[in-house]
Design a protein around this motif. Structure first.
Motif, PDB file in Angstrom:
ATOM      1  N   ASP A  28     -11.034  12.115  -7.170  1.00 14.93           N
ATOM      2  CA  ASP A  28     -10.970  12.439  -5.750  1.00 14.93           C
ATOM      3  C   ASP A  28     -11.508  11.292  -4.897  1.00 14.93           C
ATOM      4  N   GLY A  29     -10.604  10.428  -4.470  1.00 17.29           N
ATOM      5  CA  GLY A  29     -10.995   9.324  -3.596  1.00 17.29           C
ATOM      6  C   GLY A  29      -9.815   9.055  -2.682  1.00 17.29           C
ATOM      7  N   TYR A  30      -9.279   7.852  -2.714  1.00 19.69           N
ATOM      8  CA  TYR A  30      -8.025   7.600  -1.985  1.00 19.69           C
ATOM      9  C   TYR A  30      -7.106   6.742  -2.840  1.00 19.69           C
ATOM     10  N   ASN A  31      -5.813   6.882  -2.556  1.00 21.74           N
ATOM     11  CA  ASN A  31      -4.761   6.233  -3.327  1.00 21.74           C
ATOM     12  C   ASN A  31      -4.587   4.790  -2.869  1.00 21.74           C
ATOM     13  N   ALA A  32      -4.663   3.851  -3.815  1.00 18.46           N
ATOM     14  CA  ALA A  32      -4.488   2.438  -3.452  1.00 18.46           C
ATOM     15  C   ALA A  32      -3.529   1.769  -4.423  1.00 18.46           C
ATOM     16  N   LEU A  67      -4.572 -11.582  -4.164  1.00 17.86           N
ATOM     17  CA  LEU A  67      -4.637 -10.153  -4.470  1.00 17.86           C
ATOM     18  C   LEU A  67      -4.642  -9.384  -3.159  1.00 17.86           C
ATOM     19  N   LEU A  68      -3.858  -8.322  -3.095  1.00 13.28           N
ATOM     20  CA  LEU A  68      -3.809  -7.497  -1.882  1.00 13.28           C
ATOM     21  C   LEU A  68      -3.925  -6.030  -2.281  1.00 13.28           C
ATOM     22  N   GLY A  69      -4.472  -5.221  -1.383  1.00 15.40           N
ATOM     23  CA  GLY A  69      -4.608  -3.790  -1.664  1.00 15.40           C
ATOM     24  C   GLY A  69      -3.995  -3.002  -0.517  1.00 15.40           C
ATOM     25  N   ALA A  70      -3.087  -2.077  -0.856  1.00 20.00           N
ATOM     26  CA  ALA A  70      -2.420  -1.290   0.193  1.00 20.00           C
ATOM     27  C   ALA A  70      -2.821   0.167   0.100  1.00 20.00           C
ATOM     28  N   SER A  71      -2.872   0.826   1.262  1.00 16.70           N
ATOM     29  CA  SER A  71      -3.155   2.261   1.298  1.00 16.70           C
ATOM     30  C   SER A  71      -1.852   3.028   1.094  1.00 16.70           C
ATOM     31  N   ARG A  72      -1.960   4.335   0.966  1.00 16.80           N
ATOM     32  CA  ARG A  72      -0.791   5.180   0.696  1.00 16.80           C
ATOM     33  C   ARG A  72       0.306   4.985   1.743  1.00 16.80           C
ATOM     34  N   GLY A  73      -0.124   4.809   2.997  1.00 14.06           N
ATOM     35  CA  GLY A  73       0.845   4.674   4.086  1.00 14.06           C
ATOM     36  C   GLY A  73       1.532   3.313   4.115  1.00 14.06           C
ATOM     37  N   GLY A  74       1.139   2.410   3.237  1.00 15.49           N
ATOM     38  CA  GLY A  74       1.798   1.095   3.196  1.00 15.49           C
ATOM     39  C   GLY A  74       1.148   0.054   4.087  1.00 15.49           C
ATOM     40  N   PHE A  75      -0.094   0.315   4.493  1.00 16.79           N
ATOM     41  CA  PHE A  75      -0.839  -0.691   5.260  1.00 16.79           C
ATOM     42  C   PHE A  75      -1.634  -1.540   4.271  1.00 16.79           C
ATOM     43  N   PHE A  99     -10.328  -3.436   3.613  1.00 23.11           N
ATOM     44  CA  PHE A  99     -11.396  -2.951   2.727  1.00 23.11           C
ATOM     45  C   PHE A  99     -10.923  -2.985   1.271  1.00 23.11           C
ATOM     46  N   THR A 100      -9.754  -2.410   1.016  1.00 22.60           N
ATOM     47  CA  THR A 100      -9.230  -2.352  -0.357  1.00 22.60           C
ATOM     48  C   THR A 100      -8.994  -3.763  -0.897  1.00 22.60           C
ATOM     49  N   THR A 101      -8.468  -4.636  -0.029  1.00 22.95           N
ATOM     50  CA  THR A 101      -8.187  -6.006  -0.452  1.00 22.95           C
ATOM     51  C   THR A 101      -9.486  -6.730  -0.814  1.00 22.95           C
ATOM     52  N   GLU A 102     -10.495  -6.565   0.028  1.00 24.45           N
ATOM     53  CA  GLU A 102     -11.753  -7.247  -0.259  1.00 24.45           C
ATOM     54  C   GLU A 102     -12.359  -6.747  -1.584  1.00 24.45           C
ATOM     55  N   TRP A 103     -12.307  -5.424  -1.776  1.00 28.37           N
ATOM     56  CA  TRP A 103     -12.858  -4.885  -3.017  1.00 28.37           C
ATOM     57  C   TRP A 103     -12.010  -5.270  -4.222  1.00 28.37           C
ATOM     58  N   ALA A 104     -10.686  -5.357  -4.053  1.00 24.69           N
ATOM     59  CA  ALA A 104      -9.833  -5.786  -5.180  1.00 24.69           C
ATOM     60  C   ALA A 104     -10.278  -7.179  -5.634  1.00 24.69           C
TER      61      ALA A 104
END
Ligand code: ATP
Length: 361
Positions: free
Chosen positions: A78-82, A91-99, A103-108
């Motif tokens: 239970d978190g969020y879909n990436a 490296l890039l990280g996208a959210s469910r909506g395609g943005f 935050f996701t990119t930095e953590w990736a």
């Protein structure tokens, strides 16, 4: 909006221009498209993540979807879909909506420093890792208290270069090869193992974990089934912002919790009390109400990452930052940000309710 195609939105991230699809059409919502400089030739497509259908009764649902065929039982985190992928050597990280999410990119990139993500993409450059980000994050404040501070990524699907999911078994082997964390796998089952599945779900429920996703051998058939402990927690946490939710949000959770208690033979008195208590505790106290909001804590390397994230979030909801201070996370010096998502419709409605305004039903 995109001039050529109104269902695509043109976005820019760190100099990468891309389009995200806003609706399910030929491509699913949240698909990312990268074009060459002329804008004519598609260089890369990162597919949208398909919805997973839910069952309300486990045994009947398994019978209907899998018949006698075996399936893999994975835990639903239970978190969020990436989606994490490499494009233009980054490296890039996208959210469910395609943005593409700062935050996701930095953590990736942090996860890549600590593990073998880079090696994975060097050897599988067109693959996309889909997973749940859990822990401190800006999209889901209900964090598992047992996790260390910071964000954590658990892979639950891998898109191959052909844009299709690889099978669960191939995925497990790939994750092992590159030493990447996957969602916990609770076994290989079929409908003859109902008692074992019920025990797994009772155990997840006791531990206040979300539930399971069952996946066919080739990964083509999938269903999700969640525990009442999550549904009840959602009721408690969401009542405060309830006027901003879809009308089915609460009804669905009551229904699910109730059917689960019956199917898995849980103690009805215990759940009657739990559900009632969640409702009582979920509504605001009568005095001192100020607003309907959710509180989040996140860690970022750069203040700028927070600013870019805030700009992305505030397109949907009011964001208020409460504090920022240095913190050492995953052995790194980071900035800890405390912020709130403020839900204006619920704030307004509760303020009126609690102040005694007259309502026409
Ligand atoms: P959906 O994704 O089906 O449209 P939703 O966005 O409301 O629904 P949920 O109902 O929480 O999301 O369930 C699906 C989500 O569960 C997936 O999008 C994914 O982020 C998450 N998830 C967690 N664990 C797993 C897992 N083991 N396999 C697949 N998805 C998982």
């Amino acid at each position: 909006m995109n001039q050529k195609n109104p269902e695509h939105q043109t976005m820019v991230f760190e100099g990468h221009s891309y389009e995200r699809t806003r609706k399910d059409r030929q491509d699913l919502r949240g698909t990312l498209l990268f074009f060459d400089e002329s804008g004519e030739h598609l260089l890369r497509k990162v597919p949208g993540f398909p919805p997973i259908k839910r069952v309300y009764r486990l045994k009947e649902g398994i019978d209907r979807l899998f018949g006698n065929d075996p399936f893999w039982t994975e835990e639903k985190l239970d978190g969020y879909n990436a989606r994490i992928f490499e494009h233009g050597g980054e490296l890039l990280g996208a959210s469910r909506g395609g943005f593409i999410c700062p935050f996701t990119t930095e953590w990736a990139r942090i996860w890549a420093e600590d593990g073998k993500l880079k090696k994975f993409f060097r050897e599988n450059p067109q693959h996309v890792l889909c997973g749940e980000v859990v822990g401190d994050n800006p999209y889901n404040f209900q964090r598992d208290p047992n996790l260390a501070p910071g964000a954590h990524f658990f892979v639950f699907e891998v898109f191959s270069s052909r844009g299709q999911f690889i099978s669960p078994e191939e995925r497990y082997a790939l994750l092992e090869k590159y030493d990447l964390s996957g969602v916990p796998v609770r076994g290989h089952h079929c409908k003859a193992h109902m008692d074992e599945l019920y025990n797994i779900l009772r155990d997840l429920n006791r531990q206040k974990r979300e539930g399971v996703v069952l996946k066919g051998q080739k990964g083509e058939r999938r269903l999700k089934f969640v525990t009442p402990s999550t549904d009840i927690q959602d009721l408690r946490d969401t009542l405060q912002v309830g006027f901003d939710m879809d009308s089915g949000f609460f009804f669905n959770r009551y229904l699910r919790a109730s059917l689960f208690v019956k199917e898995l033979g849980l103690d009805r008195n215990e759940y009657a009390e739990e559900i009632g208590r969640a409702f009582l505790e979920g509504t605001p106290e009568l005095n001192d109400f100020t607003e309907s909001s959710e509180r989040y804590v996140i860690h970022v390397r750069e203040k700028q990452t927070w600013e870019r994230l805030r700009d992305l979030l505030k397109a949907h909801v009011l964001i208020k930052c409460d504090s920022m201070h240095p913190a050492k996370i995953h052995g790194r010096h980071m900035v800890e940000v405390h912020f709130r998502r403020v839900y204006q419709k619920s704030s307004h409605r509760y303020r009126r309710i609690l102040n005694g305004h007259l309502h026409q039903d």
